[in-house]
Design a protein around this motif. Structure first.
Motif, PDB file in Angstrom:
ATOM      1  N   MET A   1      60.137  17.988 -67.584  1.00  0.00           N
ATOM      2  CA  MET A   1      61.456  17.394 -67.513  1.00  0.00           C
ATOM      3  C   MET A   1      61.514  16.489 -66.281  1.00  0.00           C
ATOM      4  N   ALA A   2      62.013  15.293 -66.450  1.00  0.00           N
ATOM      5  CA  ALA A   2      62.126  14.342 -65.349  1.00  0.00           C
ATOM      6  C   ALA A   2      63.239  14.771 -64.393  1.00  0.00           C
ATOM      7  N   LEU A   3      63.019  14.556 -63.125  1.00  0.00           N
ATOM      8  CA  LEU A   3      64.021  14.867 -62.115  1.00  0.00           C
ATOM      9  C   LEU A   3      64.677  13.576 -61.656  1.00  0.00           C
ATOM     10  N   THR A   4      65.937  13.670 -61.295  1.00  0.00           N
ATOM     11  CA  THR A   4      66.653  12.550 -60.715  1.00  0.00           C
ATOM     12  C   THR A   4      67.410  13.066 -59.502  1.00  0.00           C
ATOM     13  N   GLN A   5      67.849  12.176 -58.681  1.00  0.00           N
ATOM     14  CA  GLN A   5      68.527  12.559 -57.453  1.00  0.00           C
ATOM     15  C   GLN A   5      70.009  12.258 -57.558  1.00  0.00           C
ATOM     16  N   LEU A   6      70.832  13.230 -57.130  1.00  0.00           N
ATOM     17  CA  LEU A   6      72.276  13.046 -57.014  1.00  0.00           C
ATOM     18  C   LEU A   6      72.634  13.155 -55.543  1.00  0.00           C
ATOM     19  N   ASN A   7      73.506  12.303 -55.082  1.00  0.00           N
ATOM     20  CA  ASN A   7      73.977  12.355 -53.703  1.00  0.00           C
ATOM     21  C   ASN A   7      75.480  12.562 -53.717  1.00  0.00           C
ATOM     22  N   THR A   8      75.956  13.387 -52.808  1.00  0.00           N
ATOM     23  CA  THR A   8      77.391  13.617 -52.724  1.00  0.00           C
ATOM     24  C   THR A   8      77.774  13.927 -51.282  1.00  0.00           C
ATOM     25  N   ARG A   9      79.017  13.731 -50.979  1.00  0.00           N
ATOM     26  CA  ARG A   9      79.554  14.091 -49.667  1.00  0.00           C
ATOM     27  C   ARG A   9      80.547  15.224 -49.878  1.00  0.00           C
ATOM     28  N   VAL A  10      80.434  16.243 -49.040  1.00  0.00           N
ATOM     29  CA  VAL A  10      81.344  17.384 -49.113  1.00  0.00           C
ATOM     30  C   VAL A  10      81.813  17.723 -47.704  1.00  0.00           C
ATOM     31  N   GLU A  11      82.890  18.458 -47.624  1.00  0.00           N
ATOM     32  CA  GLU A  11      83.393  18.919 -46.335  1.00  0.00           C
ATOM     33  C   GLU A  11      82.332  19.794 -45.664  1.00  0.00           C
ATOM     34  N   GLN A  12      82.298  19.767 -44.350  1.00  0.00           N
ATOM     35  CA  GLN A  12      81.309  20.535 -43.593  1.00  0.00           C
ATOM     36  C   GLN A  12      81.389  22.024 -43.925  1.00  0.00           C
ATOM     37  N   GLU A  13      82.593  22.549 -44.057  1.00  0.00           N
ATOM     38  CA  GLU A  13      82.765  23.981 -44.358  1.00  0.00           C
ATOM     39  C   GLU A  13      82.089  24.344 -45.684  1.00  0.00           C
ATOM     40  N   LEU A  14      82.249  23.500 -46.702  1.00  0.00           N
ATOM     41  CA  LEU A  14      81.602  23.756 -47.990  1.00  0.00           C
ATOM     42  C   LEU A  14      80.087  23.668 -47.852  1.00  0.00           C
ATOM     43  N   ALA A  15      79.600  22.666 -47.141  1.00  0.00           N
ATOM     44  CA  ALA A  15      78.158  22.527 -46.940  1.00  0.00           C
ATOM     45  C   ALA A  15      77.589  23.767 -46.256  1.00  0.00           C
ATOM     46  N   ASP A  16      78.305  24.284 -45.267  1.00  0.00           N
ATOM     47  CA  ASP A  16      77.847  25.491 -44.569  1.00  0.00           C
ATOM     48  C   ASP A  16      77.806  26.690 -45.514  1.00  0.00           C
ATOM     49  N   LYS A  17      78.819  26.813 -46.361  1.00  0.00           N
ATOM     50  CA  LYS A  17      78.850  27.926 -47.326  1.00  0.00           C
ATOM     51  C   LYS A  17      77.711  27.810 -48.329  1.00  0.00           C
ATOM     52  N   VAL A  18      77.452  26.606 -48.790  1.00  0.00           N
ATOM     53  CA  VAL A  18      76.366  26.389 -49.757  1.00  0.00           C
ATOM     54  C   VAL A  18      75.028  26.714 -49.119  1.00  0.00           C
ATOM     55  N   ARG A  19      74.818  26.242 -47.905  1.00  0.00           N
ATOM     56  CA  ARG A  19      73.556  26.547 -47.213  1.00  0.00           C
ATOM     57  C   ARG A  19      73.377  28.054 -47.037  1.00  0.00           C
ATOM     58  N   ALA A  20      74.449  28.741 -46.630  1.00  0.00           N
ATOM     59  CA  ALA A  20      74.376  30.192 -46.428  1.00  0.00           C
ATOM     60  C   ALA A  20      74.109  30.920 -47.752  1.00  0.00           C
ATOM     61  N   SER A  21      74.743  30.489 -48.824  1.00  0.00           N
ATOM     62  CA  SER A  21      74.514  31.108 -50.130  1.00  0.00           C
ATOM     63  C   SER A  21      73.079  30.915 -50.586  1.00  0.00           C
ATOM     64  N   ALA A  22      72.562  29.717 -50.400  1.00  0.00           N
ATOM     65  CA  ALA A  22      71.172  29.437 -50.771  1.00  0.00           C
ATOM     66  C   ALA A  22      70.231  30.311 -49.949  1.00  0.00           C
ATOM     67  N   GLN A  23      70.481  30.405 -48.662  1.00  0.00           N
ATOM     68  CA  GLN A  23      69.616  31.190 -47.787  1.00  0.00           C
ATOM     69  C   GLN A  23      69.635  32.669 -48.171  1.00  0.00           C
ATOM     70  N   ARG A  24      70.817  33.214 -48.471  1.00  0.00           N
ATOM     71  CA  ARG A  24      70.917  34.621 -48.882  1.00  0.00           C
ATOM     72  C   ARG A  24      70.096  34.895 -50.137  1.00  0.00           C
ATOM     73  N   ARG A  25      69.970  33.903 -50.987  1.00  0.00           N
ATOM     74  CA  ARG A  25      69.222  34.055 -52.235  1.00  0.00           C
ATOM     75  C   ARG A  25      67.754  33.650 -52.099  1.00  0.00           C
ATOM     76  N   GLY A  26      67.376  33.225 -50.888  1.00  0.00           N
ATOM     77  CA  GLY A  26      65.998  32.820 -50.660  1.00  0.00           C
ATOM     78  C   GLY A  26      65.640  31.542 -51.402  1.00  0.00           C
ATOM     79  N   MET A  27      66.626  30.655 -51.546  1.00  0.00           N
ATOM     80  CA  MET A  27      66.433  29.419 -52.295  1.00  0.00           C
ATOM     81  C   MET A  27      66.637  28.220 -51.383  1.00  0.00           C
ATOM     82  N   SER A  28      66.081  27.102 -51.796  1.00  0.00           N
ATOM     83  CA  SER A  28      66.412  25.855 -51.115  1.00  0.00           C
ATOM     84  C   SER A  28      67.824  25.456 -51.541  1.00  0.00           C
ATOM     85  N   VAL A  29      68.464  24.647 -50.724  1.00  0.00           N
ATOM     86  CA  VAL A  29      69.793  24.145 -51.093  1.00  0.00           C
ATOM     87  C   VAL A  29      69.697  23.359 -52.398  1.00  0.00           C
ATOM     88  N   GLN A  30      68.653  22.577 -52.537  1.00  0.00           N
ATOM     89  CA  GLN A  30      68.467  21.782 -53.755  1.00  0.00           C
ATOM     90  C   GLN A  30      68.423  22.677 -55.000  1.00  0.00           C
TER      91      GLN A  30
END
Length: 85
Positions: A1-30
């Motif tokens: 399956m071909a991959l493509t890139q999406l870019n978005t801007r989010v509030e810092q608080e949301l970005a921090d929550k997403v990073r923390a959720s990814a880390q808790r699951r041992g996953m990359s943010v991507q």
């Protein structure tokens, strides 16, 4: 399956929550964001109960943003009125 890139801007608080959720699951943010988007789309295309839960989730986020922006609720419908609960 071909991959493509999406870019978005989010509030810092949301970005921090997403990073923390990814880390808790041992996953990359991507990978975490891709899984969340895939789950959301599966719910959108799924049975009525999943579509309803998805709609409620998106409405709750929109409602919070509306309130956080200081907009008036005068004359607004309640969530129960919107979803017929």
């Amino acid at each position: 399956m071909a991959l493509t890139q999406l870019n978005t801007r989010v509030e810092q608080e949301l970005a921090d929550k997403v990073r923390a959720s990814a880390q808790r699951r041992g996953m990359s943010v991507q990978d975490y964001v891709a899984d969340v988007l895939e789950a959301d789309q599966a719910a959108a295309d799924g049975p009525e109960d999943l579509r309803d839960a998805r709609a409620r989730m998106h409405a709750a986020v929109a409602y919070r943003k509306w309130n956080d922006s200081g907009k008036s609720e005068d004359g607004a419908m309640s969530m129960d009125e919107v979803f017929g609960a």
